[in-house]
Design a protein around this motif. Structure first.
Motif, PDB file in Angstrom:
ATOM      1  N   ASP A  86     -10.918   2.341   0.004  1.00  0.00           N
ATOM      2  CA  ASP A  86     -10.124   2.598  -1.198  1.00  0.00           C
ATOM      3  C   ASP A  86     -10.831   2.181  -2.481  1.00  0.00           C
ATOM      4  OD1 ASP A  86      -7.877   3.622  -2.384  1.00  0.00           O
ATOM      5  OD2 ASP A  86      -6.675   1.818  -2.174  1.00  0.00           O
ATOM      6  N   ASP A 127      -2.225   3.013   2.470  1.00  0.00           N
ATOM      7  CA  ASP A 127      -3.470   3.591   1.959  1.00  0.00           C
ATOM      8  C   ASP A 127      -3.581   3.617   0.436  1.00  0.00           C
ATOM      9  OD1 ASP A 127      -4.056   4.080   4.597  1.00  0.00           O
ATOM     10  OD2 ASP A 127      -3.767   6.254   4.492  1.00  0.00           O
ATOM     11  N   ASP A 128      -2.533   3.195  -0.289  1.00  0.00           N
ATOM     12  CA  ASP A 128      -2.493   3.427  -1.740  1.00  0.00           C
ATOM     13  C   ASP A 128      -2.707   2.165  -2.564  1.00  0.00           C
ATOM     14  OD1 ASP A 128      -1.709   6.077  -1.080  1.00  0.00           O
ATOM     15  OD2 ASP A 128       0.394   5.456  -1.008  1.00  0.00           O
ATOM     16  N   GLY A 148       0.773  -1.233   0.000  1.00  0.00           N
ATOM     17  CA  GLY A 148       0.000   0.000   0.000  1.00  0.00           C
ATOM     18  C   GLY A 148       0.801   1.279   0.000  1.00  0.00           C
ATOM     19  N   THR A 166      -5.496  -0.552   6.625  1.00  0.00           N
ATOM     20  CA  THR A 166      -5.483   0.733   7.321  1.00  0.00           C
ATOM     21  C   THR A 166      -6.854   1.393   7.210  1.00  0.00           C
ATOM     22  OG1 THR A 166      -4.765   1.918   5.345  1.00  0.00           O
ATOM     23  CG2 THR A 166      -3.035   1.059   6.800  1.00  0.00           C
ATOM     24  N   GLY A 205      -7.587   4.298   6.201  1.00  0.00           N
ATOM     25  CA  GLY A 205      -7.688   5.012   4.940  1.00  0.00           C
ATOM     26  C   GLY A 205      -7.937   4.110   3.755  1.00  0.00           C
ATOM     27  N   ALA A 206      -7.439   2.877   3.833  1.00  0.00           N
ATOM     28  CA  ALA A 206      -7.595   1.945   2.715  1.00  0.00           C
ATOM     29  C   ALA A 206      -8.927   1.215   2.740  1.00  0.00           C
ATOM     30  CB  ALA A 206      -6.460   0.928   2.721  1.00  0.00           C
TER      31      ALA A 206
END
Length: 229
Positions: free
Chosen positions: A161, A112-113, A73, A155, A157-158
């Protein structure tokens, strides 16, 4: 002549460098314990009735071969590793020519990515192929954990996603989900020249069952079977 292999370590391992706190209790998962399972491997690639065509697991030795580990991530680390390998430019376009890059899984969790990394790698697969090279992305245990609904390492934030492409994370990554189907186009084990790549090694019993191991995981992610070997 054996191709030189460069390894770029984007993370030291699934559980190193992270909190030692005990994670929350796991969500029940359909992924079997591969270290202790005594179930025999399938004698045919994939699961019975699966309509997915096998994908190439054995590749000729290239002039230059780079392996990239867990990116979990972290889009900045992913870009940094690919640029260090000479695979992409500042605009994230493939410039590696005939370079072969193997990314050994665990794109998901801890950062998060995730969706951005998957989209980048999927695009680079096509660009590398067009240039005469290859980006070979493999499935790690965290891809299969998420498909099974085990979100212990996601996470905050994820967690949302993938909301733009599905109603929730499980709908995107669970068997038959839009991103699960994209992941189903990838193997667990690949052989490049005389080097075997997988996320955490290949058990001896699997040495002659690579196609079946790959097929069972792919068919499960595609929503066509009950679970990977």
């Amino acid at each position: 002549m054996r191709a030189a292999v460069w390894a770029i370590v984007a993370a030291f391992g699934c559980d190193r460098g992270h909190s030692r706190e005990k994670p929350a209790a796991p969500v029940p998962t359909a992924v079997p314990d591969r270290a202790t399972s005594t179930a025999p491997a399938s004698s045919t690639p994939g699961a019975a009735g699966c309509t997915l065509a096998p994908i190439l697991a054995r590749h000729p030795a290239p002039k230059r071969l780079v392996a990239i580990g867990d990116v979990h991530g972290d889009l900045a680390a992913t870009r940094s590793a690919l640029r260090a390998a000479g695979a992409i430019d500042a605009q994230d376009r493939w410039i590696g020519g005939e370079l072969v890059v193997v990314q050994v899984g665990d794109v998901l969790d801890r950062g998060d990515d995730e969706q951005a990394i998957l989209d980048l790698l999927f695009r680079l697969e096509d660009e590398a192929k067009a240039a005469g090279g290859a980006l070979i992305m493999l499935l790690g245990n965290h891809e299969l954990m998420n498909a099974a609904g085990d979100f212990r390492y996601v996470t905050p934030g994820a967690m949302t996603d993938f909301d733009e492409v599905a109603k929730d994370r499980l709908a995107a990554l669970g068997p038959g989900g839009v991103y699960a189907k994209k992941l189903a186009a990838h193997n667990v084990v690949a052989i490049v020249g005389d080097t075997v790549f997988s996320h955490a090694g290949v058990l001896g019993d699997w040495a002659t069952q690579i196609e079946a191991v790959n097929g069972s995981s792919r068919c499960w992610l595609d929503g066509q079977s009950g679970g990977p070997q």
